[in-house]
Enzyme design. Structure first.
Site, PDB file in Angstrom:
ATOM      1  N   ASP A   1       0.836  -1.204   0.000  1.00 48.80           N
ATOM      2  CA  ASP A   1       0.000   0.000   0.000  1.00 48.80           C
ATOM      3  C   ASP A   1       0.877   1.263   0.000  1.00 48.80           C
ATOM      4  OD1 ASP A   1       0.782  -0.130   2.645  1.00 48.80           O
ATOM      5  OD2 ASP A   1      -1.248  -0.065   3.483  1.00 48.80           O
ATOM      6  N   SER A   2       2.208   1.079   0.020  1.00 47.75           N
ATOM      7  CA  SER A   2       3.128   2.197  -0.229  1.00 47.75           C
ATOM      8  C   SER A   2       2.854   2.806  -1.596  1.00 47.75           C
ATOM      9  CB  SER A   2       4.585   1.730  -0.125  1.00 47.75           C
ATOM     10  OG  SER A   2       4.794   0.577  -0.924  1.00 47.75           O
TER      11      SER A   2
ATOM     12  N   ASP B   1      -0.995  -6.282  -0.371  1.00 45.92           N
ATOM     13  CA  ASP B   1      -1.289  -5.679   0.936  1.00 45.92           C
ATOM     14  C   ASP B   1      -2.775  -5.411   1.101  1.00 45.92           C
ATOM     15  OD1 ASP B   1       0.567  -5.092   2.873  1.00 45.92           O
ATOM     16  OD2 ASP B   1       1.196  -3.202   1.968  1.00 45.92           O
TER      17      ASP B   1
ATOM     18  N   LYS C   1      -0.874  -9.826   2.714  1.00 49.45           N
ATOM     19  CA  LYS C   1      -0.217  -9.334   3.927  1.00 49.45           C
ATOM     20  C   LYS C   1      -1.152  -8.330   4.579  1.00 49.45           C
ATOM     21  CE  LYS C   1       3.388  -6.143   3.637  1.00 49.45           C
ATOM     22  NZ  LYS C   1       2.844  -4.999   4.377  1.00 49.45           N
TER      23      LYS C   1
ATOM     24  N   GLU D   1      -1.166  -5.548   8.231  1.00 50.91           N
ATOM     25  CA  GLU D   1      -0.395  -4.989   9.331  1.00 50.91           C
ATOM     26  C   GLU D   1      -1.051  -5.326  10.664  1.00 50.91           C
ATOM     27  OE1 GLU D   1       0.312  -0.786   8.779  1.00 50.91           O
ATOM     28  OE2 GLU D   1       1.043  -1.094   6.736  1.00 50.91           O
TER      29      GLU D   1
ATOM     30  N   GLU E   1       9.247  -4.086  10.350  1.00 47.10           N
ATOM     31  CA  GLU E   1       9.514  -2.731   9.829  1.00 47.10           C
ATOM     32  C   GLU E   1      10.084  -1.824  10.918  1.00 47.10           C
ATOM     33  OE1 GLU E   1       6.650  -1.054   7.179  1.00 47.10           O
ATOM     34  OE2 GLU E   1       7.714   0.858   7.116  1.00 47.10           O
TER      35      GLU E   1
END
Ligand code: KIV
Length: 257
Positions: free
Chosen positions: A40-41, A79, A107, A109, A176
């Site tokens: 999602d960057s 993501d 993935k 978070e 991270e």
């Protein structure tokens, strides 16, 4: 899918980079990368948002479809964007949409707090990569991108997160911006590989945002990145050359023939 646990056991480092489009995914894949993440960057380095909290599910699916067309060998991970995994049911429904879009794994978070969501995904047979440490989707609440695992209690809670996501069925875990010694302890405690970003050299693999690695987002480069190329400079150089040859007329023969 490669056996990433076995790679860890053999001490073979795992390589991962982000891609959000067909040419980048294809170039990374042809270069032999193990994992391609549609992160999602994308919201920051492609869409121009301030952080990743504005990225939508439709945007992520669009970029996942594009990247998937370029990947033959690497594992394509997507993501789950913010608020698409608030419950286990929602997490599984979202993960399935990414699989339909061409992702081979997903993935999200979160650690201990998201075990029910992770279990819903892994029990459905969808390979899952965990992400703990600094969580960019929480950047607004946390007031910045801060190193995690500096204190004993933070380190203990990260180790608990890591063990919980392994138990819930993750095949790997991104760490991270975790303090290097804590990342080393987590790496030792797990049988699944740790994939570090800004977390030191002791992780089982490394991941970077490709734009940072190749110098394609020159306005900000995280401290822990050593760019291998300066693609932004090349774009500027080529653009200026085109402007110059168009304005002085020397491009006309190219345009006509
Ligand atoms: O969104 C992303 O690119 C990521 C990596 C930084 C791990 O989550």
């Amino acid at each position: 899918m490669k056996d990433f646990r076995e790679m860890k056991r053999r001490g073979e480092r795992i390589t991962a980079l982000t891609a959000y489009d067909y040419p980048t995914a294809r170039l990374l894949d042809e270069s032999g990368i193990d994992i391609i993440l549609v992160g999602d960057s994308v919201g920051m380095v492609v869409l121009g948002y301030e952080d990743t909290t504005l990225v939508t599910l439709e945007e992520m699916l669009h970029h996942t479809r594009a990247a998937a067309r370029g990947v033959k060998n690497a594992l394509l991970v997507a993501d789950l964007p913010i608020h698409t995994f608030d419950t286990p049911e929602q997490a599984l429904a979202t993960a399935r949409r990414f699989v339909d879009a061409g992702a081979q794994a997903v993935k999200l978070e979160g650690g201990t707090s998201h075990v029910p969501q992770i279990e819903a995904i892994t029990r459905a047979g969808i390979p899952f990569m965990a992400h703990i440490g600094m969580l960019p989707q929480n950047v607004r609440e946390e007031g910045g991108y801060k190193v995690k695992g500096r204190t004993q209690s933070e380190a203990q809670s990260l180790i608990a997160d890591a063990l919980a996501v392994e138990k819930a069925g993750a095949f790997s875990v991104v760490l991270e911006i975790v303090q290097a010694e804590t990342a080393k302890q987590i790496t030792k405690a797990l049988s699944i590989p740790t994939i570090g970003i800004g977390s030191g050299e002791h992780c089982d693999g490394q991941i970077l945002v490709t734009h940072d690695l190749i110098g394609l987002f020159p306005w900000f480069t995280p401290k822990f990145v050593s760019p291998e190329a300066r693609v932004a400079d090349e774009i500027r150089r080529a653009t200026r050359a085109f402007i110059e040859r168009t304005r002085n007329g020397s491009a006309l023969s190219n345009i006509q023939s």
